[in-house]
Design an enzyme around this catalytic site. Structure first.
Site, PDB file in Angstrom:
ATOM      1  N   LEU A   9       9.118  14.795 -38.272  1.00  0.00           N
ATOM      2  CA  LEU A   9       8.722  15.970 -39.056  1.00  0.00           C
ATOM      3  C   LEU A   9       7.222  16.201 -38.955  1.00  0.00           C
ATOM      4  O   LEU A   9       6.758  17.342 -38.925  1.00  0.00           O
ATOM      5  CB  LEU A   9       9.140  15.803 -40.511  1.00  0.00           C
ATOM      6  CG  LEU A   9      10.645  15.894 -40.756  1.00  0.00           C
ATOM      7  CD1 LEU A   9      10.966  15.529 -42.196  1.00  0.00           C
ATOM      8  CD2 LEU A   9      11.151  17.296 -40.436  1.00  0.00           C
ATOM      9  N   TYR A  10       6.453  15.136 -38.908  1.00  0.00           N
ATOM     10  CA  TYR A  10       5.008  15.239 -38.781  1.00  0.00           C
ATOM     11  C   TYR A  10       4.638  16.004 -37.503  1.00  0.00           C
ATOM     12  O   TYR A  10       3.859  16.956 -37.536  1.00  0.00           O
ATOM     13  CB  TYR A  10       4.396  13.842 -38.781  1.00  0.00           C
ATOM     14  CG  TYR A  10       2.906  13.822 -38.571  1.00  0.00           C
ATOM     15  CD1 TYR A  10       2.042  14.183 -39.597  1.00  0.00           C
ATOM     16  CD2 TYR A  10       2.364  13.430 -37.359  1.00  0.00           C
ATOM     17  CE1 TYR A  10       0.666  14.160 -39.406  1.00  0.00           C
ATOM     18  CE2 TYR A  10       1.004  13.395 -37.159  1.00  0.00           C
ATOM     19  CZ  TYR A  10       0.152  13.773 -38.183  1.00  0.00           C
ATOM     20  OH  TYR A  10      -1.208  13.746 -37.985  1.00  0.00           O
ATOM     21  N   ALA A  11       5.211  15.599 -36.395  1.00  0.00           N
ATOM     22  CA  ALA A  11       4.929  16.255 -35.121  1.00  0.00           C
ATOM     23  C   ALA A  11       5.423  17.703 -35.128  1.00  0.00           C
ATOM     24  O   ALA A  11       4.761  18.601 -34.603  1.00  0.00           O
ATOM     25  CB  ALA A  11       5.568  15.480 -33.976  1.00  0.00           C
ATOM     26  N   SER A  13       5.621  19.669 -37.708  1.00  0.00           N
ATOM     27  CA  SER A  13       4.729  20.489 -38.531  1.00  0.00           C
ATOM     28  C   SER A  13       3.459  20.857 -37.769  1.00  0.00           C
ATOM     29  O   SER A  13       2.950  21.969 -37.894  1.00  0.00           O
ATOM     30  CB  SER A  13       4.378  19.773 -39.845  1.00  0.00           C
ATOM     31  OG  SER A  13       3.543  18.664 -39.609  1.00  0.00           O
ATOM     32  N   LYS A  14       2.952  19.936 -36.961  1.00  0.00           N
ATOM     33  CA  LYS A  14       1.762  20.232 -36.157  1.00  0.00           C
ATOM     34  C   LYS A  14       2.069  21.308 -35.114  1.00  0.00           C
ATOM     35  O   LYS A  14       1.290  22.236 -34.920  1.00  0.00           O
ATOM     36  CB  LYS A  14       1.243  18.971 -35.488  1.00  0.00           C
ATOM     37  CG  LYS A  14       0.623  18.006 -36.471  1.00  0.00           C
ATOM     38  CD  LYS A  14      -0.229  17.000 -35.753  1.00  0.00           C
ATOM     39  CE  LYS A  14      -1.064  16.235 -36.726  1.00  0.00           C
ATOM     40  NZ  LYS A  14      -2.380  16.761 -36.928  1.00  0.00           N
TER      41      LYS A  14
END
Length: 179
Positions: A9-11, A13-14
């Protein structure tokens, strides 16, 4: 590298943020510049990041959780180097015809997590109590920046070695949490 299929999810979102900036740039004919920061650490650093967590827990004699037997690498970037990169980008007029640019701000020199932990141990004078766990879903084994684009355009080259940055962080930590 192509980042069209992120596994965390982090990637995601970026990537979503960069796509929105690109679309906004296109729709409103506005020059936009994105900056990708790679594992920023130092004074006032995020308490949910490994540098803060590890140093804090080691100093408190609490265990740290480490995944994949510490066989991971991260491109740690000291905060002063990040500030220098941002300053160089915002203080020089972008003379390219491109409406949209993205620059990586990082050391381009990943550090093994085991070496990172050993460096903290040496600086603080304590051994870490490490609890090893298997790799988590979505974890990336090695991350690092290719900063050649910002180096070429803005002559940006980070200068803080991991040992020096962690020592500065430790000095800040001791002073901040002593009060």
């Amino acid at each position: 590298d192509n980042v069209d299929n992120p596994i965390s999810l982090y990637a995601a979102s970026k990537k979503a943020n960069e796509l929105m900036a690109h679309t906004y740039s296109h729709l409103y004919d506005l020059k936009t510049t994105g900056l990708r920061f790679f594992t920023v650490y130092g004074p006032w650093g995020r308490p949910d990041m490994a540098p803060f967590i590890f140093m804090n827990r080691i100093l408190q004699d609490k265990p740290i959780t480490v995944y994949n037997n510490a066989n991971m690498e991260r491109d740690f970037t000291y905060v002063d180097d990040v500030v220098e990169g941002v300053y160089r980008v915002i203080s020089k007029e972008d003379d390219t015809k491109d409406k949209y640019n993205v620059y990586n701000i990082g050391n381009s020199s990943p550090v093994n997590l085991g070496v990172f932990i050993q460096t903290i141990e040496k600086i603080v004078g304590k051994k870490a109590n490490i609890v090893f766990q298997p790799t988590r879903e979505g974890d990336v084994i090695k991350t690092y920046s290719d900063s050649s684009k910002i180096q070429g355009k803005y002559n940006y080259i980070p200068s803080t070695k991991i040992e020096d940055g962690l020592f500065k962080f430790y000095e800040w930590y001791k002073n901040y949490f002593r009060s």
